[in-house]
Motif scaffolding. Sequence first.
Motif, mmCIF file in Angstrom:
data_model
loop_
_atom_site.group_PDB
_atom_site.id
_atom_site.type_symbol
_atom_site.label_atom_id
_atom_site.label_comp_id
_atom_site.label_asym_id
_atom_site.label_seq_id
_atom_site.Cartn_x
_atom_site.Cartn_y
_atom_site.Cartn_z
ATOM 1 N N VAL A 35 0.786 -1.053 -0.012
ATOM 2 C CA VAL A 35 -0.084 0.107 0.063
ATOM 3 C C VAL A 35 0.883 1.050 0.088
ATOM 4 C CG1 VAL A 35 -0.326 0.022 2.707
ATOM 5 C CG2 VAL A 35 -1.925 1.038 1.240
ATOM 6 N N ARG A 36 0.420 2.219 -0.448
ATOM 7 C CA ARG A 36 1.134 3.592 -0.473
ATOM 8 C C ARG A 36 0.061 4.831 -0.294
ATOM 9 N NH1 ARG A 36 1.428 6.998 -5.056
ATOM 10 N NH2 ARG A 36 0.143 5.944 -6.727
ATOM 11 N N ASN A 37 0.649 5.864 0.414
ATOM 12 C CA ASN A 37 -0.188 7.092 0.515
ATOM 13 C C ASN A 37 -0.065 7.761 -0.700
ATOM 14 O OD1 ASN A 37 -1.378 9.474 1.352
ATOM 15 N ND2 ASN A 37 0.246 9.883 2.952
ATOM 16 N N VAL A 38 -1.146 7.672 -1.418
ATOM 17 C CA VAL A 38 -1.009 8.558 -2.626
ATOM 18 C C VAL A 38 -0.934 10.043 -2.340
ATOM 19 C CG1 VAL A 38 -2.661 6.959 -3.956
ATOM 20 C CG2 VAL A 38 -3.648 8.728 -3.016
ATOM 21 N N LEU A 39 -1.032 10.727 -1.441
ATOM 22 C CA LEU A 39 -0.977 12.056 -1.046
ATOM 23 C C LEU A 39 0.460 12.538 -0.502
ATOM 24 C CD1 LEU A 39 -4.538 12.630 0.587
ATOM 25 C CD2 LEU A 39 -3.746 13.020 -1.922
ATOM 26 N N GLU A 40 1.304 11.536 -0.289
ATOM 27 C CA GLU A 40 2.497 11.680 0.512
ATOM 28 C C GLU A 40 3.521 12.819 0.061
ATOM 29 O OE1 GLU A 40 6.001 8.733 2.385
ATOM 30 O OE2 GLU A 40 5.106 8.069 0.570
ATOM 31 N N ASN A 41 3.577 12.774 -1.237
ATOM 32 C CA ASN A 41 4.370 13.759 -1.996
ATOM 33 C C ASN A 41 3.826 14.915 -2.740
ATOM 34 O OD1 ASN A 41 7.034 12.773 -0.704
ATOM 35 N ND2 ASN A 41 6.906 11.321 -2.219
ATOM 36 N N VAL A 42 2.465 15.170 -2.455
ATOM 37 C CA VAL A 42 1.787 16.060 -3.265
ATOM 38 C C VAL A 42 1.865 17.383 -2.515
ATOM 39 C CG1 VAL A 42 -0.801 16.272 -4.000
ATOM 40 C CG2 VAL A 42 0.257 14.156 -4.069
ATOM 41 N N SER A 43 1.870 18.335 -3.458
ATOM 42 C CA SER A 43 1.906 19.780 -2.778
ATOM 43 C C SER A 43 0.583 20.203 -2.462
ATOM 44 C CB SER A 43 2.516 20.645 -4.046
ATOM 45 O OG SER A 43 1.617 20.673 -5.037
ATOM 46 N N ARG A 44 0.548 21.276 -1.640
ATOM 47 C CA ARG A 44 -0.773 21.988 -1.339
ATOM 48 C C ARG A 44 -1.556 22.761 -2.394
ATOM 49 N NH1 ARG A 44 -1.161 19.926 3.411
ATOM 50 N NH2 ARG A 44 -0.343 20.737 5.456
ATOM 51 N N ASP A 45 -0.457 22.896 -3.481
ATOM 52 C CA ASP A 45 -1.264 23.465 -4.730
ATOM 53 C C ASP A 45 -1.988 22.556 -5.284
ATOM 54 O OD1 ASP A 45 0.087 25.894 -3.956
ATOM 55 O OD2 ASP A 45 1.766 25.492 -5.382
ATOM 56 N N ARG A 46 -1.566 21.478 -5.194
ATOM 57 C CA ARG A 46 -2.230 20.128 -5.758
ATOM 58 C C ARG A 46 -3.658 19.463 -5.127
ATOM 59 N NH1 ARG A 46 -4.506 17.040 -9.125
ATOM 60 N NH2 ARG A 46 -3.610 15.463 -10.042
ATOM 61 N N PHE A 47 -3.388 19.461 -3.894
ATOM 62 C CA PHE A 47 -4.356 18.931 -3.035
ATOM 63 C C PHE A 47 -4.110 19.565 -1.710
ATOM 64 C CE2 PHE A 47 -5.689 16.068 0.393
ATOM 65 C CZ PHE A 47 -6.850 15.502 -0.154
ATOM 66 N N ASN A 48 -5.418 19.731 -1.288
ATOM 67 C CA ASN A 48 -5.513 20.507 0.119
ATOM 68 C C ASN A 48 -6.882 20.269 0.922
ATOM 69 O OD1 ASN A 48 -4.985 22.136 2.522
ATOM 70 N ND2 ASN A 48 -5.154 24.179 1.354
ATOM 71 N N CYS A 49 -6.692 19.721 1.991
ATOM 72 C CA CYS A 49 -8.135 19.450 2.708
ATOM 73 C C CYS A 49 -7.735 19.431 4.304
ATOM 74 C CB CYS A 49 -8.668 17.855 2.558
ATOM 75 S SG CYS A 49 -10.318 17.539 3.142
ATOM 76 N N PRO A 50 -7.630 20.560 4.822
ATOM 77 C CA PRO A 50 -7.071 21.172 6.183
ATOM 78 C C PRO A 50 -7.829 20.562 7.104
ATOM 79 C CG PRO A 50 -7.982 23.055 5.154
ATOM 80 C CD PRO A 50 -8.261 21.945 4.074
ATOM 81 N N GLY A 51 -9.234 20.243 7.095
ATOM 82 C CA GLY A 51 -9.832 19.786 8.271
ATOM 83 C C GLY A 51 -11.581 19.651 7.650
ATOM 84 N N SER A 52 -12.063 18.697 6.973
ATOM 85 C CA SER A 52 -13.290 18.503 6.211
ATOM 86 C C SER A 52 -13.988 17.185 6.597
ATOM 87 C CB SER A 52 -13.144 18.801 5.144
ATOM 88 O OG SER A 52 -12.717 19.924 4.681
#
Length: 162
Positions: A35-52
């Motif tokens: 398994v891998r975390n698909v968000l591990e090396n993704v920038s905040r410009d590409r993905f952001n979900c700070p508390g939802s």
Amino acid sequence: TKGGQRIKRWVEKGGTVVALDSSSAYFIELFELPVRNVLENVSRDRFNCPGSSLRALMNMDNPLTFGMIREEAVYFGNSPAFQTRLPDARIGRTVIARYPADEKDILLSGYLEGGELLEKKAAAVEFTVGKGKVILIGFHPQHRAQPVRTFKLLFNTLYEID
């Protein structure tokens, strides 16, 4: 490390480890889980979900979802999302919860940028390692405010431990 090797032997002999949110990274590496975390090396410009609050689809055939409903709200705060691959003969894998196939169906409340990266990704996964288990819960099931229904997933994992 010695501590990691002790944990590994303990799980292989029948122990259960439950990893919440970012602590899952340690156990993925320690057990070499498929398994891998698909968000591990993704920038905040590409993905952001700070508390939802996000929609997760529960595997109702898994005993860890006892008392839950098929669609649950989960609290996600820049948490991991998992992409599994076929395990080898030494490890079994069961997806406990996943995010919907269409990003439009994922966000329930809050902010989500780059939701397409969550489409069909696992939110919680159970691995059988030897006689034991490693359970990765990518979101915050213990979050104090809402959704309180996800406490059940955490409590069910504790109940399953012998």
